[in-house]
Design a protein around this motif. Structure first.
Motif, short mmCIF file in Angstrom:
data_model
loop_
_atom_site.label_atom_id
_atom_site.label_comp_id
_atom_site.label_asym_id
_atom_site.label_seq_id
_atom_site.Cartn_x
_atom_site.Cartn_y
_atom_site.Cartn_z
N LYS A 152 0.78 -1.16 0.03
CA LYS A 152 0.04 0.04 0.14
C LYS A 152 0.96 1.33 0.02
CE LYS A 152 -4.16 -2.05 0.20
NZ LYS A 152 -3.60 -3.15 -0.13
N GLY A 153 1.52 1.39 -0.91
CA GLY A 153 2.63 2.37 -1.01
C GLY A 153 2.40 3.64 -1.73
N ILE A 154 3.36 4.20 -2.60
CA ILE A 154 3.11 5.37 -3.32
C ILE A 154 2.52 4.89 -4.71
CG2 ILE A 154 3.92 7.49 -4.65
CD1 ILE A 154 4.06 7.37 -1.70
N GLU A 155 1.08 4.79 -4.57
CA GLU A 155 0.12 4.52 -5.73
C GLU A 155 -0.20 5.59 -6.86
OE1 GLU A 155 -1.90 0.95 -7.21
OE2 GLU A 155 -0.76 1.36 -5.37
N ALA A 156 0.19 6.78 -6.48
CA ALA A 156 -0.31 7.87 -7.42
C ALA A 156 0.69 8.98 -7.37
CB ALA A 156 -1.40 8.52 -6.93
N LEU A 157 1.13 9.40 -8.92
CA LEU A 157 1.89 10.51 -8.86
C LEU A 157 1.33 11.28 -9.82
CD1 LEU A 157 5.36 8.90 -9.72
CD2 LEU A 157 4.75 9.57 -7.89
N ALA A 158 1.77 12.58 -9.48
CA ALA A 158 1.00 13.86 -10.75
C ALA A 158 2.13 14.75 -10.69
CB ALA A 158 -0.50 14.08 -10.30
N ILE A 159 1.73 15.74 -11.85
CA ILE A 159 2.76 16.91 -11.86
C ILE A 159 1.93 17.99 -11.92
CG2 ILE A 159 4.37 18.15 -13.55
CD1 ILE A 159 5.56 15.60 -12.26
N ASP A 160 2.06 19.17 -10.84
CA ASP A 160 1.26 20.18 -10.71
C ASP A 160 1.36 21.33 -11.81
OD1 ASP A 160 3.11 21.71 -9.68
OD2 ASP A 160 2.49 21.92 -7.87
N ASN A 161 0.83 22.28 -11.79
CA ASN A 161 0.89 23.36 -12.91
C ASN A 161 2.01 24.03 -12.77
OD1 ASN A 161 -1.42 22.19 -13.93
ND2 ASN A 161 -2.78 23.80 -13.10
N ARG A 162 2.94 24.02 -11.52
CA ARG A 162 4.12 24.57 -11.44
C ARG A 162 5.25 23.72 -11.55
NH1 ARG A 162 4.06 28.07 -6.24
NH2 ARG A 162 5.98 28.39 -6.50
#
Length: 297
Positions: A152-162
């Protein structure tokens, strides 16, 4: 006094009533593909990135393989088929094939500089790759990563608008009641807010909308009802305590085990959400791609 009250009632009664903002976020399925293939190492898809104006998808598996899928569309931009254009292995920091506890890749994103970030469970970490098939570089860890559960680790990554990296675990770390949202900036992590678990849904992936909102893909499973999927929107403003907006909740087993999500805009400027399912290499599940319109109306 009674005349004053009467005058006030007449005055306020004749004032125009402001109309409430009745706009809302909606999700509408626009395409579906069953992408099952009876091939070794194919399946277990857990993360994806849309590329080339919706014509390709880069997907990673939980056994540290990646595939580039060609997405075939008709004249109305509706999915009608696919092809496997490329297959490869995710490599270690030494440029070697991953093995053992190091193989469970879960999410992938690409930043503005075309760097690939891939998260892993079991041996919890995030790696940065200049090329998807090149050797990785370790991203520093937040101390809380040590408290993540094995599966149950880092399941989601995203890059924000900065152009900052966002990371979210599937489940709260040991001893923590809520799911933290991590943000990486100036070579260090900070926790910008927490997500409360509701109705036993857990995070499987995330994406940043042009408006700056975080779209999270969530899933729950029970032996009696199977899989259910939910999409929610969250403000990343650390001072905004507004409750997340539920955009869509599926019926039981309406979809398979959706684990990856990515966003793109078509030639008409419509926002589309592409998702992929993890079949867990199980014969009763399937690998599927589903595409949705995401609208605010």
């Amino acid at each position: 006094m009674k005349y004053t009250i009467l005058i006030l009632l007449i005055f306020f009664g004749t004032q125009p009533t402001l109309k409430a903002d009745v706009k809302r976020w909606t999700l509408e399925q626009v395409g579906f593909l069953n992408i099952d293939r009876n091939e070794e190492d194919y399946g277990g898809f857990s993360g994806l990135v849309i590329q080339n104006q919706g014509s390709e998808a880069l997907v990673v598996t939980d056994k540290s393989f990646f595939f580039v899928l060609g997405l075939h569309r008709n004249e109305d931009n509706i999915l009608i088929g696919y092809s496997v254009k490329r297959k490869g292995r995710i490599l270690s920091s030494k440029g070697e094939h991953l093995s053992g506890r190091n193989t469970d890749s879960e999410s992938i994103v690409v930043d503005e500089n075309n760097n690939y970030y891939i998260s892993f469970e079991s041996n919890h970490r995030i790696m940065m790759h200049a090329e998807v098939d090149g050797k990785g570089v370790f991203v520093p860890k937040h101390p809380m990563f040590r408290k993540l559960y094995a599966n149950k680790g880092i399941e989601a990554l995203a890059i924000d608008n900065r152009n900052r990296l966002i990371a979210i675990p599937e489940k709260p770390p040991f001893g923590v009641p809520d799911i933290p949202i991590f943000r990486f900036q100036n070579n260090k992590w900070e926790i910008i807010k927490y997500i409360k678990i509701k109705e036993n849904f857990l995070v499987t992936d995330a994406e940043i909308l042009p408006q700056g909102l975080l779209l999270i893909l969530e899933r729950k499973f029970s032996w009696t009802q199977g899989f259910k999927t939910r999409f929610r929107l969250i403000s990343l403003d650390k001072f905004d305590n507004t409750e997340p907006i539920t955009v869509f909740t599926s019926m039981a087993n309406q979809f398979d085990n959706l684990e990856g999500v990515t966003l793109w805009k078509d030639k008409e400027g419509e926002m589309r959400i592409l998702t992929i399912s993890d079949d867990n290499f199980h014969p009763l599940q399937q690998s599927e791609i589903r595409e949705f319109f995401l609208k605010y109306e």
